[in-house]
Scaffold this motif. Sequence first.
Motif, PDB file in Angstrom:
ATOM      1  N   PHE A  73       0.706  50.952   3.835  1.00 33.06           N
ATOM      2  CA  PHE A  73       2.112  51.040   3.449  1.00 33.06           C
ATOM      3  C   PHE A  73       2.872  51.523   4.670  1.00 33.06           C
ATOM      4  N   ASN A  74       3.596  50.608   5.302  1.00 33.03           N
ATOM      5  CA  ASN A  74       4.195  50.904   6.598  1.00 33.03           C
ATOM      6  C   ASN A  74       5.708  50.766   6.587  1.00 33.03           C
ATOM      7  N   LEU A  75       6.351  51.636   7.328  1.00 35.54           N
ATOM      8  CA  LEU A  75       7.783  51.553   7.585  1.00 35.54           C
ATOM      9  C   LEU A  75       7.918  51.265   9.071  1.00 35.54           C
ATOM     10  N   VAL A  76       8.491  50.116   9.409  1.00 36.53           N
ATOM     11  CA  VAL A  76       8.618  49.697  10.807  1.00 36.53           C
ATOM     12  C   VAL A  76      10.085  49.476  11.151  1.00 36.53           C
ATOM     13  N   ASP A  77      10.339  49.317  12.437  1.00 34.33           N
ATOM     14  CA  ASP A  77      11.709  49.107  12.924  1.00 34.33           C
ATOM     15  C   ASP A  77      12.647  50.200  12.428  1.00 34.33           C
ATOM     16  N   VAL A  78      12.188  51.450  12.527  1.00 33.62           N
ATOM     17  CA  VAL A  78      12.984  52.599  12.077  1.00 33.62           C
ATOM     18  C   VAL A  78      14.146  52.806  13.039  1.00 33.62           C
ATOM     19  N   ALA A  79      15.362  52.725  12.516  1.00 37.90           N
ATOM     20  CA  ALA A  79      16.566  52.946  13.325  1.00 37.90           C
ATOM     21  C   ALA A  79      17.770  53.109  12.413  1.00 37.90           C
ATOM     22  N   ASP A  80      18.674  53.975  12.809  1.00 30.85           N
ATOM     23  CA  ASP A  80      19.952  54.140  12.106  1.00 30.85           C
ATOM     24  C   ASP A  80      19.785  54.371  10.606  1.00 30.85           C
ATOM     25  N   GLY A  81      18.784  55.150  10.214  1.00 27.84           N
ATOM     26  CA  GLY A  81      18.598  55.501   8.807  1.00 27.84           C
ATOM     27  C   GLY A  81      17.942  54.442   7.956  1.00 27.84           C
ATOM     28  N   SER A  82      17.440  53.379   8.578  1.00 29.42           N
ATOM     29  CA  SER A  82      16.786  52.337   7.787  1.00 29.42           C
ATOM     30  C   SER A  82      15.458  51.944   8.417  1.00 29.42           C
ATOM     31  N   ALA A  83      14.666  51.213   7.649  1.00 31.44           N
ATOM     32  CA  ALA A  83      13.382  50.708   8.114  1.00 31.44           C
ATOM     33  C   ALA A  83      12.983  49.535   7.237  1.00 31.44           C
ATOM     34  N   GLU A  84      12.021  48.757   7.739  1.00 32.22           N
ATOM     35  CA  GLU A  84      11.463  47.666   6.938  1.00 32.22           C
ATOM     36  C   GLU A  84      10.113  48.106   6.386  1.00 32.22           C
ATOM     37  N   LEU A  85       9.940  47.901   5.091  1.00 32.29           N
ATOM     38  CA  LEU A  85       8.695  48.224   4.401  1.00 32.29           C
ATOM     39  C   LEU A  85       7.762  47.021   4.436  1.00 32.29           C
ATOM     40  N   GLY A  86       6.514  47.282   4.755  1.00 36.23           N
ATOM     41  CA  GLY A  86       5.469  46.275   4.642  1.00 36.23           C
ATOM     42  C   GLY A  86       4.258  46.922   4.016  1.00 36.23           C
ATOM     43  N   TYR A  87       3.536  46.192   3.187  1.00 40.01           N
ATOM     44  CA  TYR A  87       2.364  46.771   2.548  1.00 40.01           C
ATOM     45  C   TYR A  87       1.381  45.687   2.170  1.00 40.01           C
ATOM     46  N   ARG A  88       0.137  46.089   2.034  1.00 42.35           N
ATOM     47  CA  ARG A  88      -0.929  45.209   1.559  1.00 42.35           C
ATOM     48  C   ARG A  88      -1.981  46.073   0.898  1.00 42.35           C
ATOM     49  N   VAL A  89      -2.560  45.560  -0.162  1.00 44.42           N
ATOM     50  CA  VAL A  89      -3.555  46.295  -0.944  1.00 44.42           C
ATOM     51  C   VAL A  89      -4.826  45.449  -1.025  1.00 44.42           C
ATOM     52  N   ALA A  90      -5.973  46.096  -0.929  1.00 42.34           N
ATOM     53  CA  ALA A  90      -7.261  45.415  -0.997  1.00 42.34           C
ATOM     54  C   ALA A  90      -7.397  44.621  -2.286  1.00 42.34           C
ATOM     55  N   GLU A  91      -8.104  43.527  -2.202  1.00 44.75           N
ATOM     56  CA  GLU A  91      -8.308  42.671  -3.377  1.00 44.75           C
ATOM     57  C   GLU A  91      -8.912  43.468  -4.531  1.00 44.75           C
ATOM     58  N   ARG A  92      -9.863  44.339  -4.223  1.00 46.59           N
ATOM     59  CA  ARG A  92     -10.524  45.099  -5.295  1.00 46.59           C
ATOM     60  C   ARG A  92      -9.621  46.146  -5.943  1.00 46.59           C
ATOM     61  N   ALA A  93      -8.509  46.484  -5.293  1.00 46.88           N
ATOM     62  CA  ALA A  93      -7.562  47.463  -5.862  1.00 46.88           C
ATOM     63  C   ALA A  93      -6.337  46.782  -6.473  1.00 46.88           C
ATOM     64  N   ALA A  94      -6.220  45.474  -6.293  1.00 47.18           N
ATOM     65  CA  ALA A  94      -5.046  44.739  -6.783  1.00 47.18           C
ATOM     66  C   ALA A  94      -5.008  44.704  -8.312  1.00 47.18           C
ATOM     67  N   GLY A  95      -3.793  44.713  -8.843  1.00 50.39           N
ATOM     68  CA  GLY A  95      -3.610  44.623 -10.285  1.00 50.39           C
ATOM     69  C   GLY A  95      -3.873  45.908 -11.037  1.00 50.39           C
ATOM     70  N   ARG A  96      -3.987  47.013 -10.312  1.00 52.60           N
ATOM     71  CA  ARG A  96      -4.290  48.307 -10.950  1.00 52.60           C
ATOM     72  C   ARG A  96      -3.196  49.343 -10.716  1.00 52.60           C
ATOM     73  N   GLY A  97      -2.057  48.899 -10.220  1.00 55.30           N
ATOM     74  CA  GLY A  97      -0.945  49.806 -10.001  1.00 55.30           C
ATOM     75  C   GLY A  97      -0.929  50.477  -8.635  1.00 55.30           C
ATOM     76  N   ALA A  98      -1.909  50.177  -7.780  1.00 53.88           N
ATOM     77  CA  ALA A  98      -1.983  50.828  -6.465  1.00 53.88           C
ATOM     78  C   ALA A  98      -0.791  50.459  -5.594  1.00 53.88           C
ATOM     79  N   ALA A  99      -0.384  49.205  -5.616  1.00 49.66           N
ATOM     80  CA  ALA A  99       0.743  48.780  -4.782  1.00 49.66           C
ATOM     81  C   ALA A  99       2.027  49.453  -5.241  1.00 49.66           C
ATOM     82  N   THR A 100       2.278  49.451  -6.529  1.00 46.64           N
ATOM     83  CA  THR A 100       3.500  50.078  -7.050  1.00 46.64           C
ATOM     84  C   THR A 100       3.520  51.568  -6.741  1.00 46.64           C
ATOM     85  N   ALA A 101       2.409  52.254  -6.983  1.00 48.20           N
ATOM     86  CA  ALA A 101       2.343  53.691  -6.703  1.00 48.20           C
ATOM     87  C   ALA A 101       2.512  53.971  -5.216  1.00 48.20           C
TER      88      ALA A 101
END
Length: 164
Positions: A73-101
Amino acid sequence: MAALERLRPDHAPALLVFERENRAYFAASVPDRGDAYFAGFEERHRALLDEQEAGTVHLHVLVGEGGEVLGRFNLVDVADGSAELGYRVAERAAGRGAATAGVREVCRLAREEYGLSRLTAVTTLDNPGSRAVLGRVGFGAVGSVVLDGRPGTSYELDLAYGAE
């Protein structure tokens, strides 16, 4: 229980395993990182930690009870109070709420720890799971984008209202 941790040097081995084990799974919905990513992983990891130290990125891993990385779960291009969120969750953890949490927690950190006021994110149209996570957390669609030749949507979240 899994915990979101700020990226550290000692996460490198488990992070590389995570990326290798899930490469094909990720490539089905996001652009592939390419062979060069894996060949230069150690150098890239050190460079990312340097960027984090400089405050231009805030990088996190979701670590399971056994020390395995279950997500990024990464915040990149941090500048002027903003950033871009990027994330990826392992296949075995997908569909279990890990990404949302994980997204909710990184939004909280963005607001409370990093002093950010706005986050953006992008995803492809053929990634319904990611689109659902962003919607659940409170991101609103703001436009169309093309990611590696694939149609997608850009999203935005005003952190003054918090992640839902």
